[in-house]
Design an enzyme around this catalytic site. Structure first.
Site, short mmCIF file in Angstrom:
data_model
loop_
_atom_site.label_atom_id
_atom_site.label_comp_id
_atom_site.label_asym_id
_atom_site.label_seq_id
_atom_site.Cartn_x
_atom_site.Cartn_y
_atom_site.Cartn_z
N LYS A 159 0.89 -1.17 0.00
CA LYS A 159 0.00 0.00 0.00
C LYS A 159 0.93 1.22 0.00
CE LYS A 159 -4.13 1.76 2.33
NZ LYS A 159 -4.98 2.05 1.19
N ALA A 160 1.51 1.44 -1.17
CA ALA A 160 2.55 2.44 -1.35
C ALA A 160 1.95 3.71 -1.94
CB ALA A 160 3.63 1.89 -2.28
#
Ligand SMILES: Cc1ncc(COP(=O)(O)O)c(C=O)c1O
Length: 296
Positions: A159-160
């Protein structure tokens, strides 16, 4: 009514082990996370004073950072405790929790091997991700031009922050056309997800959802699959091509922010807000706030 900007909300932000006054939680403009998207984050929700699946979210935060090549200098247990303490300090029962970890300012350039890894947590009140009136009628989605990338092209299991660039572009383009959000295809042209939520379809009482092999296997997605199975619905995870949308009767999105949101339209395709979407919307709310469900 103009809303208060996020940097001017009240209360505290937990940053690198300390509770700072909201307005003092600042970073320098020369921060690697800002220039090169070396940042990972989480979105969590508290219901009735408890953060739903707190440990799972903060485990994912650690894993997201590891995928980007850095270790967060706080254990999952320490982050859980910081989230709980901050929720109490903010005095909220129902709230959105946003931990974020990023590479700091010690050097500027693509390589940032020795930059400090920072962590902050902010908590604010965020009742509904989509307009509540629209949510009940089912939201309208456009079909995005950008596609979820091949996992060989981007770290799609993280979850960048950088992966949200195409989500913001797509959501803005959809909103400019009067839609609430956009459905994204993946690099192969298969149905993937929305810009911040997973997607499900229903046909003849059976639930169909894409295999999350190049986008987040959402914590809400997995919760809703379990709830659906508990109700006796069949859930099929499979490749879904966009042409198939014609044959589906119901559609809904799942995500921590979106919860379970029925969808009425995707581009030229129409869906009804039917029993499966509605039942799962209620089951999800009961699951996340068991105390309230028991009191009703
Ligand atoms: C792109 C994207 N997909 C899916 C999800 C759903 O994930 P979760 O249910 O873990 O919140 C989110 C929300 O975090 C998201 O931003």
């Amino acid at each position: 009514m103009a809303s208060v900007p996020f940097d001017q909300l009240q209360g505290y932000i937990w940053m690198n082990g300390e509770f700072l006054r909201w307005g003092d939680a600042k970073v320098h403009v020369l921060t690697h996370g800002l220039h090169y998207a070396s940042a990972v984050f989480e979105g969590e929700r508290a219901y009735g004073g408890e953060i739903f699946k707190l440990n799972e979210h903060n485990e994912r935060l650690h894993e997201s950072a590891r995928i980007l090549g850095f270790d967060i200098p706080y254990s999952v247990a320490e982050i859980n405790e910081a989230c709980r303490q901050l929720l109490a300090k903010q005095g909220f029962e129902d709230a959105y929790v946003r931990p974020i970890a990023w590479r700091g300012s010690e050097s500027m350039g693509v390589s940032a091997q020795n930059n400090r890894i920072n962590l902050s947590i902010a908590i604010w009140q965020w009742p509904s991700y989509f307009d509540p009136a629209q949510k009940l009628k089912g939201i309208r989605l456009d079909i995005a031009e950008y596609r979820r990338p091949d996992p060989r092209t981007a770290p799609s299991k993280s979850k960048a922050a950088g992966l949200y660039m195409i989500c913001t572009i797509s959501k803005h383009a959809a909103e400019a056309k009067g839609y609430a959000d956009a459905m994204m295809l993946d690099w192969r042209g298969q149905v993937a997800e929305a810009t911040g939520a997973n997607i499900f379809f229903v046909k003849d009482g059976v639930i169909h959802t894409p295999i999350p092999d190049c986008f987040l296997d959402g914590i809400t997605r997995r919760t809703v699959i379990d709830l659906a199975k508990r109700r006796g619905y069949e859930v099929i995870e499979r490749v879904i091509m966009p042409e198939e949308l014609e044959g589906f009767e119901q559609c809904f999105l799942t995500g921590t922010a979106a919860e379970v949101t029925p969808v009425a339209e995707i581009g030229p395709y129409r869906f009804t807000v039917g029993d499966v979407a509605t039942n799962l919307m209620h089951d999800y709310m009961a699951e996340v706030q068991p105390k309230r469900a028991a009191a009703e």
